[in-house]
Design an enzyme around this catalytic site. Structure first.
Site, PDB file in Angstrom:
ATOM      1  N   ALA A 165       0.755  -1.308  -0.047  1.00 45.95           N
ATOM      2  CA  ALA A 165       0.033  -0.057  -0.051  1.00 45.95           C
ATOM      3  C   ALA A 165       0.855   1.277  -0.146  1.00 45.95           C
ATOM      4  O   ALA A 165       1.911   1.405   0.612  1.00 45.95           O
ATOM      5  CB  ALA A 165      -0.927  -0.144   1.246  1.00 45.95           C
ATOM      6  N   CYS A 277      -5.872   2.046  -7.661  1.00 50.25           N
ATOM      7  CA  CYS A 277      -6.369   0.747  -7.825  1.00 50.25           C
ATOM      8  C   CYS A 277      -7.755   0.240  -7.437  1.00 50.25           C
ATOM      9  O   CYS A 277      -8.319  -0.501  -8.262  1.00 50.25           O
ATOM     10  CB  CYS A 277      -5.052  -0.077  -7.195  1.00 50.25           C
ATOM     11  SG  CYS A 277      -3.561   0.082  -8.122  1.00 50.25           S
TER      12      CYS A 277
HETATM   13  P1  NAD Z   1       2.884   3.700 -12.373  1.00 50.30           P
HETATM   14  O1  NAD Z   1       1.881   4.463 -13.612  1.00 50.30           O
HETATM   15  O2  NAD Z   1       3.105   4.341 -11.331  1.00 50.30           O
HETATM   16  O3  NAD Z   1       3.919   3.035 -13.111  1.00 50.30           O
HETATM   17  C1  NAD Z   1       3.780   2.396 -14.521  1.00 50.30           C
HETATM   18  C2  NAD Z   1       5.095   2.800 -15.375  1.00 50.30           C
HETATM   19  O4  NAD Z   1       5.162   1.835 -16.491  1.00 50.30           O
HETATM   20  C3  NAD Z   1       5.182   4.178 -15.846  1.00 50.30           C
HETATM   21  O5  NAD Z   1       6.208   4.952 -15.446  1.00 50.30           O
HETATM   22  C4  NAD Z   1       5.112   3.887 -17.540  1.00 50.30           C
HETATM   23  O6  NAD Z   1       5.705   5.147 -18.118  1.00 50.30           O
HETATM   24  C5  NAD Z   1       5.835   2.569 -17.580  1.00 50.30           C
HETATM   25  N1  NAD Z   1       5.242   1.887 -18.788  1.00 50.30           N
HETATM   26  C6  NAD Z   1       4.089   1.618 -19.471  1.00 50.30           C
HETATM   27  N2  NAD Z   1       4.257   0.913 -20.396  1.00 50.30           N
HETATM   28  C7  NAD Z   1       5.572   0.826 -20.666  1.00 50.30           C
HETATM   29  C8  NAD Z   1       6.408   0.199 -21.722  1.00 50.30           C
HETATM   30  N3  NAD Z   1       5.736  -0.549 -22.844  1.00 50.30           N
HETATM   31  N4  NAD Z   1       7.709   0.009 -21.497  1.00 50.30           N
HETATM   32  C9  NAD Z   1       8.398   0.917 -20.775  1.00 50.30           C
HETATM   33  N5  NAD Z   1       7.735   1.387 -19.581  1.00 50.30           N
HETATM   34  C10 NAD Z   1       6.421   1.502 -19.800  1.00 50.30           C
HETATM   35  O7  NAD Z   1       1.704   2.419 -11.851  1.00 50.30           O
HETATM   36  P2  NAD Z   1       1.881   1.782 -10.799  1.00 50.30           P
HETATM   37  O8  NAD Z   1       1.207   2.450  -9.648  1.00 50.30           O
HETATM   38  O9  NAD Z   1       3.303   1.352 -10.527  1.00 50.30           O
HETATM   39  O10 NAD Z   1       1.170   0.561 -10.888  1.00 50.30           O
HETATM   40  C11 NAD Z   1       1.761  -0.754 -11.870  1.00 50.30           C
HETATM   41  C12 NAD Z   1       0.841  -1.996 -11.635  1.00 50.30           C
HETATM   42  O11 NAD Z   1       0.815  -2.642 -10.244  1.00 50.30           O
HETATM   43  C13 NAD Z   1      -0.594  -1.511 -11.950  1.00 50.30           C
HETATM   44  O12 NAD Z   1      -1.172  -2.868 -12.586  1.00 50.30           O
HETATM   45  C14 NAD Z   1      -1.261  -1.731 -10.578  1.00 50.30           C
HETATM   46  O13 NAD Z   1      -2.688  -2.065 -10.542  1.00 50.30           O
HETATM   47  C15 NAD Z   1      -0.421  -2.711  -9.806  1.00 50.30           C
HETATM   48  N6  NAD Z   1      -0.209  -2.071  -8.476  1.00 50.30           N
HETATM   49  C16 NAD Z   1      -0.331  -0.916  -8.085  1.00 50.30           C
HETATM   50  C17 NAD Z   1       0.121  -0.657  -6.477  1.00 50.30           C
HETATM   51  C18 NAD Z   1       0.210   0.749  -6.025  1.00 50.30           C
HETATM   52  O14 NAD Z   1       0.293   0.946  -4.785  1.00 50.30           O
HETATM   53  N7  NAD Z   1       0.387   1.836  -6.904  1.00 50.30           N
HETATM   54  C19 NAD Z   1       0.044  -1.491  -5.569  1.00 50.30           C
HETATM   55  C20 NAD Z   1      -0.136  -2.841  -6.360  1.00 50.30           C
HETATM   56  C21 NAD Z   1      -0.336  -3.215  -7.191  1.00 50.30           C
HETATM   57  C1  UGA Z   2      -4.444  -0.812  -1.656  1.00 56.83           C
HETATM   58  C2  UGA Z   2      -4.164  -1.930  -0.855  1.00 56.83           C
HETATM   59  O1  UGA Z   2      -4.278  -1.707   0.406  1.00 56.83           O
HETATM   60  C3  UGA Z   2      -2.790  -2.779  -1.336  1.00 56.83           C
HETATM   61  O2  UGA Z   2      -2.889  -3.913  -0.790  1.00 56.83           O
HETATM   62  C4  UGA Z   2      -2.824  -3.129  -2.788  1.00 56.83           C
HETATM   63  O3  UGA Z   2      -1.670  -3.897  -3.095  1.00 56.83           O
HETATM   64  C5  UGA Z   2      -2.809  -1.634  -3.626  1.00 56.83           C
HETATM   65  O4  UGA Z   2      -4.240  -0.916  -3.058  1.00 56.83           O
HETATM   66  C6  UGA Z   2      -3.029  -1.820  -4.751  1.00 56.83           C
HETATM   67  O5  UGA Z   2      -3.362  -2.807  -5.570  1.00 56.83           O
HETATM   68  O6  UGA Z   2      -2.879  -0.701  -5.469  1.00 56.83           O
HETATM   69  P1  UGA Z   2      -3.356   1.688  -1.623  1.00 56.83           P
HETATM   70  O7  UGA Z   2      -4.540   2.026  -2.347  1.00 56.83           O
HETATM   71  O8  UGA Z   2      -2.099   2.244  -1.877  1.00 56.83           O
HETATM   72  O9  UGA Z   2      -3.115   0.097  -1.390  1.00 56.83           O
HETATM   73  O10 UGA Z   2      -3.597   2.114   0.112  1.00 56.83           O
HETATM   74  P2  UGA Z   2      -4.642   1.833   1.053  1.00 56.83           P
HETATM   75  O11 UGA Z   2      -4.186   2.057   2.241  1.00 56.83           O
HETATM   76  O12 UGA Z   2      -5.323   0.591   0.670  1.00 56.83           O
HETATM   77  O13 UGA Z   2      -5.834   2.999   0.998  1.00 56.83           O
HETATM   78  C7  UGA Z   2      -6.887   3.284  -0.256  1.00 56.83           C
HETATM   79  C8  UGA Z   2      -7.793   4.241   0.035  1.00 56.83           C
HETATM   80  O14 UGA Z   2      -8.780   3.826   1.190  1.00 56.83           O
HETATM   81  C9  UGA Z   2      -7.278   5.412   0.686  1.00 56.83           C
HETATM   82  O15 UGA Z   2      -7.952   6.730  -0.165  1.00 56.83           O
HETATM   83  C10 UGA Z   2      -7.386   5.456   2.207  1.00 56.83           C
HETATM   84  O16 UGA Z   2      -7.548   6.890   2.590  1.00 56.83           O
HETATM   85  C11 UGA Z   2      -8.932   4.635   2.083  1.00 56.83           C
HETATM   86  N1  UGA Z   2      -8.964   4.039   3.397  1.00 56.83           N
HETATM   87  C12 UGA Z   2      -8.277   3.208   3.769  1.00 56.83           C
HETATM   88  C13 UGA Z   2     -10.201   4.596   4.177  1.00 56.83           C
HETATM   89  O17 UGA Z   2     -10.764   5.390   3.789  1.00 56.83           O
HETATM   90  N2  UGA Z   2     -10.496   3.689   5.317  1.00 56.83           N
HETATM   91  C14 UGA Z   2      -9.727   2.819   5.731  1.00 56.83           C
HETATM   92  O18 UGA Z   2      -9.952   2.173   6.780  1.00 56.83           O
HETATM   93  C15 UGA Z   2      -8.571   2.533   4.869  1.00 56.83           C
END
Ligand code: NAD
Ligand code: UGA
Length: 470
Positions: A165, A277
């Site tokens: 997260a 997400c």
């Molecule tokens: P992000 O947008 O921060 O980063 C993705 C990066 O990929 C960008 O910098 C983009 O320029 C690059 N990119 C895209 N296509 C490309 C290509 N063909 N070649 C090279 N670079 C390329 O995204 P993120 O938040 O890191 O999320 C990535 C994935 O992980 C998503 O599927 C998301 O759902 C998942 N995820 C995100 C979180 C989170 O907390 N943000 C947590 C768990 C899972």
């Molecule tokens: C969430 C999940 O917690 C991660 O496990 C997952 O990997 C990630 O999505 C993802 O796939 O991107 P994230 O979105 O980074 O992580 O942060 P969270 O702590 O889950 O919070 C998400 C949103 O829910 C925030 O806006 C937060 O303020 C809100 N939230 C969270 C609430 O309103 N109440 C709560 O009790 C907890």
């Protein structure tokens, strides 16, 4: 097979922190994080660690330790794909904005582009790891793309979804509840699983590394997010009932959470969940259920999103109502733009939607966030205005009513109210007496996170409006 060279495609919120930890914990493995965005790579390479593109507590320390030793950031995607024996695909998977599944399905064009590029340039066998969150059975599609573009080398595909997260990413990576690895139940598949298992096992207890088949791994990621978001919508839906009945949502939440079968996490009421997400993953789940003809199941999960949208609208509407049903030309301070504290990420932040609703009613907004840049805030608002089909004229009129300030004190001078939309700790440390003296009277605090001390604020003279209490 012992992995010596890793390439991670995507240097975003997941790729950057995840690879930093893998490199830190496995000093003998070379880790190259590549991205097509050269500005982002330059920022990852910046001398001044304050300029890293992702803000996460503890990240700069790890980057400092590993960068230049066995952690590298580069735009030379082709070379590092060729050199790697394991490639993580960690690119964005946003909701589709056109075509089949528009508004619901995950857009896999970035994942597919990676698969195509990997196939085109690979000259040796590789393990491909799906790190991005994808619909169940995406690995099948990746395999198809790889095989149809390159039949000379062997590709093994693994699913290794990320559960970190934002704001707590480094801790989540350091001590994960579990690491999930899905792979094929073949000899080659098991070998590939084992290679990735070994990398994590250098710091994660083996019993916390779970191996499954590919589809279970892919689906577990989507559903874990859906479960978490569902808890927030459940508590947020009850916050309105509390406001009507005189119950207090904080007390109800505590009472529910003390039941060990329910547990107390993710029961914090809010202005609505944000982040890149939750919404996209649930919409994707809704799409998948509909695709398989499971309309009732789809509707159950869709409701989580509907309640979330309702909560954001409800908060904006309540603010307007409290200010005599009219906010035209009234100044409102907005504290917090990030979707949660301790991150500079504002994707899908509730602040964007609430600000838009207030602007539509003619309010003047002064916005402050400790980490989100001025450019980002303007871009977030503009993107929403454009999605809503507003004309250039309307857009510039609304933007004229917005001031982004780097000194939070400017949010309060002559303001009618102030809205707390992110739970940043620093807001609790402000001198609220001095703030009160600078505001118009009566002065309102709309605490969208219930983080401030209500009794203290009311003793000063504020009219305090939290969520889920009278
Ligand atoms: P992000 O947008 O921060 O980063 C993705 C990066 O990929 C960008 O910098 C983009 O320029 C690059 N990119 C895209 N296509 C490309 C290509 N063909 N070649 C090279 N670079 C390329 O995204 P993120 O938040 O890191 O999320 C990535 C994935 O992980 C998503 O599927 C998301 O759902 C998942 N995820 C995100 C979180 C989170 O907390 N943000 C947590 C768990 C899972
Ligand atoms: C969430 C999940 O917690 C991660 O496990 C997952 O990997 C990630 O999505 C993802 O796939 O991107 P994230 O979105 O980074 O992580 O942060 P969270 O702590 O889950 O919070 C998400 C949103 O829910 C925030 O806006 C937060 O303020 C809100 N939230 C969270 C609430 O309103 N109440 C709560 O009790 C907890």
């Amino acid at each position: 097979m012992k992995i010596k060279n890793i390439c991670c495609i995507g240097a975003g919120y997941v790729g950057g922190p995840t690879m930093s930890i893998i490199a830190q914990k496995n000093p003998k493995i070379k880790v190259h994080v590549v991205d097509m965005n050269s500005n982002k790579i330059a920022a990852w390479n910046s001398e001044n660690l304050k300029n890293l593109p992702v803000y996460e507590p503890g990240l700069s320390k790890v980057v400092k330790e590993a960068r230049g030793r066995n952690l590298f950031f580069s735009t030379n995607i082709e070379k590092h794909i060729q050199d790697a024996d394991m490639i993580f695909i960690s690119v964005n998977t946003p909701t589709k904005t056109s075509g089949e599944g528009k508004g619901y399905a995950a857009d896999l064009k970035f994942v597919e582009a990676c698969a195509k590029q990997i196939a085109e340039v690979s000259k040796s066998n590789k393990i491909i790891v799906e790190k991005s969150t994808v619909p169940v059975r995406t690995s099948e599609k990746i395999k198809e793309i790889l095989l149809s573009n390159n039949s000379d080398v062997n590709f093994q595909i693994l699913s290794n979804p990320e559960f970190l997260a934002e704001g707590t990413a480094m801790r989540d990576l350091e001590i994960p509840d579990r690491v999930l690895i899905g792979g094929d139940n073949t000899i080659e598949g098991k070998k590939a699983i084992n290679s990735l298992f070994e990398i994590y096992a250098s710091w994660v207890p083996k019993e916390n590394i779970l191996t499954t088949n590919l589809w279970s791994s892919e689906l577990s990621k989507l559903t874990a997010n859906a479960f978490l978001a569902q808890r927030i919508s459940s508590i947020n839906s009850l916050s309105e009932l509390c406001e009507e009945t005189g119950a207090n949502i904080e007390e109800v939440s505590k009472a529910i959470g003390m039941d060990s079968r329910i547990g107390n996490s993710f029961l914090k009421t809010s202005v609505g969940f944000g982040g890149s997400c939750f919404q996209k993953d649930i919409l994707n789940l809704v799409y998948l259920c509909r695709y398989y003809g499971l309309d009732q199941v789809a509707e159950f999960w869709h409701q989580v999103i509907k309640i979330n949208n309702y909560q954001k609208k409800r908060f904006a509407y309540k603010t307007i109502q409290e200010l005599n049903g009219n906010v035209k030309n009234k100044k409102i301070g907005i504290l917090g733009w990030a979707f949660k504290k301790d991150t500079n990420d504002s994707r899908e932040s509730a602040s964007i939607y609430i600000s838009n609703d207030l602007l539509n009613e003619g309010a003047n907004l002064f916005i402050y966030d400790p980490r989100v840049s001025k450019e980002r805030i303007i871009e977030d608002l503009k993107s929403l205005f454009i999605i809503n089909g507003e004309s250039d004229n309307e857009i510039s009129k609304k933007l004229n009513s917005v001031k982004i300030v780097s000194d939070y004190n400017l949010c309060f001078e002559n303001a009618s109210g102030v809205s707390i939309l992110t739970e940043w700790d620093e807001f609790k440390t402000y001198d609220w007496q001095r703030i009160y003296n600078n505001m118009q009277q009566p002065a309102f605090v709309f605490d969208g996170r219930n983080i401030l001390d209500r009794n203290h604020l009311e003793a000063i003279g504020f009219i305090y409006k939290g969520i889920g209490n009278h």
